[in-house]
Write a protein that holds these residues in place. Structure first.
Motif, PDB file in Angstrom:
ATOM      1  N   ASN A   1       0.858  -5.256   3.622  1.00  0.00           N
ATOM      2  CA  ASN A   1       0.223  -4.028   4.072  1.00  0.00           C
ATOM      3  C   ASN A   1       0.759  -3.593   5.434  1.00  0.00           C
ATOM      4  O   ASN A   1       1.039  -2.431   5.658  1.00  0.00           O
ATOM      5  N   ASP A   2       0.891  -4.578   6.329  1.00  0.00           N
ATOM      6  CA  ASP A   2       1.316  -4.270   7.690  1.00  0.00           C
ATOM      7  C   ASP A   2       2.781  -3.875   7.754  1.00  0.00           C
ATOM      8  O   ASP A   2       3.161  -3.016   8.534  1.00  0.00           O
ATOM      9  N   THR A   3       3.618  -4.515   6.946  1.00  0.00           N
ATOM     10  CA  THR A   3       5.049  -4.251   7.081  1.00  0.00           C
ATOM     11  C   THR A   3       5.521  -3.132   6.159  1.00  0.00           C
ATOM     12  O   THR A   3       6.397  -2.374   6.525  1.00  0.00           O
ATOM     13  N   LEU A   4       4.958  -3.039   4.961  1.00  0.00           N
ATOM     14  CA  LEU A   4       5.457  -2.037   4.013  1.00  0.00           C
ATOM     15  C   LEU A   4       4.509  -0.842   3.856  1.00  0.00           C
ATOM     16  O   LEU A   4       4.832   0.106   3.154  1.00  0.00           O
ATOM     17  N   GLY A   5       3.353  -0.921   4.467  1.00  0.00           N
ATOM     18  CA  GLY A   5       2.419   0.204   4.415  1.00  0.00           C
ATOM     19  C   GLY A   5       1.382   0.064   3.317  1.00  0.00           C
ATOM     20  O   GLY A   5       1.550  -0.702   2.378  1.00  0.00           O
ATOM     21  N   HIS A   6       0.306   0.848   3.473  1.00  0.00           N
ATOM     22  CA  HIS A   6      -0.811   0.740   2.531  1.00  0.00           C
ATOM     23  C   HIS A   6      -0.448   1.231   1.143  1.00  0.00           C
ATOM     24  O   HIS A   6      -1.020   0.796   0.158  1.00  0.00           O
ATOM     25  N   GLY A   7       0.497   2.178   1.081  1.00  0.00           N
ATOM     26  CA  GLY A   7       0.914   2.699  -0.221  1.00  0.00           C
ATOM     27  C   GLY A   7       1.430   1.566  -1.104  1.00  0.00           C
ATOM     28  O   GLY A   7       1.000   1.403  -2.248  1.00  0.00           O
ATOM     29  N   ILE A   8       2.329   0.774  -0.538  1.00  0.00           N
ATOM     30  CA  ILE A   8       2.888  -0.351  -1.294  1.00  0.00           C
ATOM     31  C   ILE A   8       1.797  -1.399  -1.518  1.00  0.00           C
ATOM     32  O   ILE A   8       1.694  -2.005  -2.589  1.00  0.00           O
ATOM     33  N   GLY A   9       0.941  -1.586  -0.506  1.00  0.00           N
ATOM     34  CA  GLY A   9      -0.155  -2.544  -0.643  1.00  0.00           C
ATOM     35  C   GLY A   9      -1.035  -2.195  -1.836  1.00  0.00           C
ATOM     36  O   GLY A   9      -1.405  -3.066  -2.622  1.00  0.00           O
ATOM     37  N   ASP A  10      -1.338  -0.899  -1.985  1.00  0.00           N
ATOM     38  CA  ASP A  10      -2.173  -0.463  -3.105  1.00  0.00           C
ATOM     39  C   ASP A  10      -1.466  -0.687  -4.443  1.00  0.00           C
ATOM     40  O   ASP A  10      -2.070  -1.141  -5.417  1.00  0.00           O
ATOM     41  N   LEU A  11      -0.166  -0.360  -4.470  1.00  0.00           N
ATOM     42  CA  LEU A  11       0.606  -0.583  -5.703  1.00  0.00           C
ATOM     43  C   LEU A  11       0.573  -2.060  -6.086  1.00  0.00           C
ATOM     44  O   LEU A  11       0.441  -2.421  -7.258  1.00  0.00           O
ATOM     45  N   LEU A  12       0.690  -2.885  -5.055  1.00  0.00           N
ATOM     46  CA  LEU A  12       0.700  -4.325  -5.295  1.00  0.00           C
ATOM     47  C   LEU A  12      -0.639  -4.783  -5.883  1.00  0.00           C
ATOM     48  O   LEU A  12      -0.681  -5.566  -6.835  1.00  0.00           O
ATOM     49  N   LEU A  13      -1.736  -4.247  -5.312  1.00  0.00           N
ATOM     50  CA  LEU A  13      -3.061  -4.618  -5.829  1.00  0.00           C
ATOM     51  C   LEU A  13      -3.193  -4.225  -7.305  1.00  0.00           C
ATOM     52  O   LEU A  13      -3.782  -4.953  -8.109  1.00  0.00           O
ATOM     53  N   LYS A  14      -2.624  -3.091  -7.658  1.00  0.00           N
ATOM     54  CA  LYS A  14      -2.674  -2.659  -9.060  1.00  0.00           C
ATOM     55  C   LYS A  14      -1.907  -3.627  -9.956  1.00  0.00           C
ATOM     56  O   LYS A  14      -2.362  -3.983 -11.047  1.00  0.00           O
ATOM     57  N   LYS A  15      -0.747  -4.041  -9.465  1.00  0.00           N
ATOM     58  CA  LYS A  15       0.064  -4.977 -10.240  1.00  0.00           C
ATOM     59  C   LYS A  15      -0.646  -6.322 -10.385  1.00  0.00           C
ATOM     60  O   LYS A  15      -0.622  -6.941 -11.448  1.00  0.00           O
ATOM     61  N   VAL A  16      -1.270  -6.767  -9.300  1.00  0.00           N
ATOM     62  CA  VAL A  16      -2.006  -8.021  -9.357  1.00  0.00           C
ATOM     63  C   VAL A  16      -3.113  -7.908 -10.402  1.00  0.00           C
ATOM     64  O   VAL A  16      -3.310  -8.804 -11.232  1.00  0.00           O
ATOM     65  N   ALA A  17      -3.813  -6.764 -10.383  1.00  0.00           N
ATOM     66  CA  ALA A  17      -4.895  -6.537 -11.341  1.00  0.00           C
ATOM     67  C   ALA A  17      -4.357  -6.611 -12.771  1.00  0.00           C
ATOM     68  O   ALA A  17      -4.966  -7.229 -13.648  1.00  0.00           O
ATOM     69  N   GLU A  18      -3.185  -6.013 -12.992  1.00  0.00           N
ATOM     70  CA  GLU A  18      -2.587  -6.055 -14.334  1.00  0.00           C
ATOM     71  C   GLU A  18      -2.256  -7.476 -14.741  1.00  0.00           C
ATOM     72  O   GLU A  18      -2.498  -7.886 -15.872  1.00  0.00           O
TER      73      GLU A  18
END
Lengths: 146, 540
Positions: B164-181
């Motif tokens: 989140n800190d290095t790549l931004g919240h946008g990527i952080g959110d995408l990552l959370l979606k992928k984790v959920a999947e």
């Protein structure tokens, strides 16, 4: 018009167990699915395999490549996936979808010769690029370990 | 042909072949009981015995359903009621009078209320259930009366904040979606995956026949979530820690979830990227740690900390050149708590920054009262570097105590240089510019990387006590090598933990410049220092 091209290279330990016939069925299955999905997704590349591992070069639009890679990550048959490269490229190294057996076992080489021939797999293409050469070497190394 | 004829005739008769009422009752899938006027069970079908734990005839209905009101048995006609077992399993029941003060009780597992409480409450980002919905599912699953049990997996992503800190919240959110999947993909249909907020997830696993079923899923989650992600051209690696709790005898959703959290805490403590199954005792352990933390938080205010001072001896002239300040915690109940027992906890919860500040200020004030030139060495935790206030604290401690900077020696361990090395080196340089000396503590125990010695001109290296204590050839070789290295780099060398005259003699021969240890002086309370310095020189 065309989105910029990316290349993703990975290799994974082979989690397909069972005897030679079962392995061949699995490989057929994977190849058939790859062909189908990849044509739809404008992805080309190369799939290398032997008894030890799968190694793949994927070329195409970034989002399609990412989606394909995510599918692979969730696939039980792949374990210890190592991502070797992810970068944009000027042109495809494998304009068609090529698959081939890369290994030292003569028996396996014979068994999978048909697949290589039908896909137009050309091992010499794997020597042109540093990462491709590395991939081929890794694949053979993994077979030795398996 | 002949044989078939009478048989056909017989089957056309409706009455002969009907199974007995008893047999029908015994084969019903839901429990049926018959009660007498006192509420004693006089009949139970097989389903009833299976549901209520075997032989129930002769028991009173209130043994099964403590809330059963005798009044409900006085009705003249059939009535509907909800009955709840001791294990909080709810049944929709119909009580029908049979005459002669007997009743039949027809029981069906209650589905209504539990179904009603599960209102869709979904996380916008991932589409997963949120906390309330998850709790409803869990409560429903616990109360469902079947032999299979459930397990709860509490998850915390490792290194998510960094993404989140290095790549931004946008990527952080995408990552959370992928984790959920991936989580949904790892689970079976019917299992519930929920996001409790931030990077916290929880999974409700159904049909857990044995603990191994739950461990298998937990291991799969750790593997799957920990695999590389590719998002918008970025390669991302995170991990996940998992705490697993089995349903066991628990009837309350919150108890299971709490156990899952306790196990998660242990998984994180064990190094993250792994799972831990809840075990009895984990709560006790956490309870003790929490108590210790509460005590630790008020120890500063209650003035329970003290500094003791251990003499540092210069071997060139056998004089004491100063003292190392050592932290002591005098707890009114626990007694003297050794630093090993509380420093790690203080580092974990960040209290070390405040405690470290107190140590610096107190040590400087104390040292200012010593005879001229005496130095004071103070240990500084890696966490104090991260807090970004160290330089300020040191400068202010020196100013308030009027201690000249040359008399303060800051001791750091390799741990301080492991992360964020550039920032730490900058702070070290700034400290040196103030005039403060910096020494490398505990050398030889960690990575002992020589590159650290090259990165910063330490004024002193302190060799760990283990190399002093053992008289074997290996330890001696290491001692000699480090001392040689220090000498050629222009750094002083302190040997720690010198306890015997033999050890002291050995160290004198190895180019060490200073020693500390019980032999040359135990740590002492500040009021002892003047008399210690006044006594004749020991250990010539």
């Amino acid at each position: 018009m065309t989105a910029s091209l990316y290349r993703l290279v990975y290799y994974s330990r082979n989690h397909v167990s069972g005897d030679a016939a079962e392995f061949a069925t699995h490989v057929d299955d994977i190849l058939a699915k790859s062909r189908q999905n990849n044509r739809r997704d404008e992805i080309t590349g190369a799939l290398l395999f032997n008894a030890g591992c799968f190694a793949q070069v994927l070329e195409g639009p970034l989002e399609k490549i990412e989606a394909t890679f995510e599918r692979i990550q969730q696939d039980d048959r792949h374990g210890d996936v190592s991502l070797l490269a992810l970068n944009s490229i000027a042109a495809r190294s494998f304009p068609n979808w090529a698959m081939g057996f890369v290994g030292t076992s003569n028996g396996d080489a014979e068994r999978f010769a048909g697949i290589s021939a039908s896909s137009g797999f050309d091992i010499s293409r794997l020597s042109g690029d540093q990462i491709h050469t590395l991939l081929r070497d890794l694949t053979i190394e993994e077979e030795a370990v398996a | 042909m002949n044989v078939a004829t009478p048989f056909t005739t017989m089957t056309t008769s409706q009455t002969v072949d009907a199974p007995s009422t008893e047999r029908i009752l015994e084969n019903l899938s839901h429990p049926v009981l018959a009660l007498n006027a006192e509420g004693n069970i006089v009949y139970a079908n097989s389903a009833a015995e299976a549901s209520f734990g075997g032989w129930v005839i002769g028991l009173n209905i209130r043994d099964l359903f403590p809330g059963f009101a005798p009044a409900s048995a006085n009705v003249a006609e059939a009535s509907s009621l909800v009955l709840v077992t001791k294990k909080d399993v709810a049944y929709d029941a119909t009580l029908t009078p049979l005459g002669s003060a007997q009743f039949v009780l027809d029981l069906r597992l209650s589905t209504g209320p539990q179904q009603l409480t599960i209102v869709p409450d979904l996380d916008d980002l991932t589409g997963l259930a949120k906390r309330n919905m998850f709790m409803s599912h869990l409560t429903g699953a616990i109360n469902r009366d079947d032999s299979a049990s459930v397990a709860v997996h509490c998850l915390d992503l490792d290194r998510f904040k960094m993404v989140n800190d290095t790549l931004g919240h946008g990527i952080g959110d995408l990552l959370l979606k992928k984790v959920a999947e991936r989580l949904t993909g790892a689970c079976r249909k019917g299992d519930i995956v929920a996001r409790l907020g931030g990077d916290e997830f929880v999974v409700l696993q159904h049909e857990v026949r044995e603990p191994a079923d739950a461990e298998k899923l937990a291991a799969r989650i750790v593997d799957l979530v920990g695999r590389t992600y590719v998002l918008n051209g970025h390669t991302i690696n995170i991990g996940v820690s998992v705490g697993v709790a089995m349903q066991g005898d628990f009837t309350q959703a919150r108890d299971i979830l709490r156990n899952g959290d306790l196990a998660l805490y242990e998984a994180k403590r064990a190094g993250r990227g792994r799972y831990r199954v809840f075990e009895a005792g984990m709560d006790d352990l956490l309870h003790k740690r929490r108590e210790m933390e509460i005590d630790l938080r008020r120890a500063l205010a209650l003035k329970q900390f003290e500094l003791h001072y251990q003499p540092i001896l210069d071997l060139s002239n056998d004089t004491v050149i100063g003292f190392e300040a050592l932290l002591r915690w005098k707890h009114p109940v626990r007694g003297n708590v050794p630093p090993l027992d509380f420093i790690a906890l203080a580092e974990e919860n960040g209290l070390i920054v405040k405690i470290g500040e107190w140590v610096l200020r107190t040590a400087c004030l104390e040292a200012a009262s010593w005879s001229d030139g005496m130095i004071v060495a103070v240990n500084v935790s890696p966490l104090q570097f991260k807090a970004d206030t160290l330089l300020e604290t040191v400068a202010s401690a020196l100013e308030k105590s009027s201690l000249s900077a040359e008399r303060l020696e800051i001791e750091i361990t390799e741990g301080a240089l492991l992360d964020d090395t550039d920032n730490v080196l900058q702070t070290l340089k700034a400290l040196r510019e103030l005039g403060v000396k910096i020494s490398m503590d505990d050398f030889g125990t960690g990575y002992s990387s020589l590159s650290y010695l090259q990165k910063f001109p330490f004024s002193k290296i302190k060799i760990d006590r283990t190399f002093v204590a053992s008289a074997n050839a290996d330890s001696e070789a290491i001692l000699r090598a480090v001392a040689g290295l220090g000498t050629s780099l222009g750094m002083a060398i302190t040997a720690e933990g010198v306890e015997t005259a033999e050890q002291l003699a050995r160290i004198r021969g190895e180019r060490c410049t200073h020693v500390q240890g019980y032999l040359t002086g135990r740590p002492m309370a500040p009021e002892m220092i003047s008399s210690f310095l006044a006594r004749p020189k020991p250990h010539q």
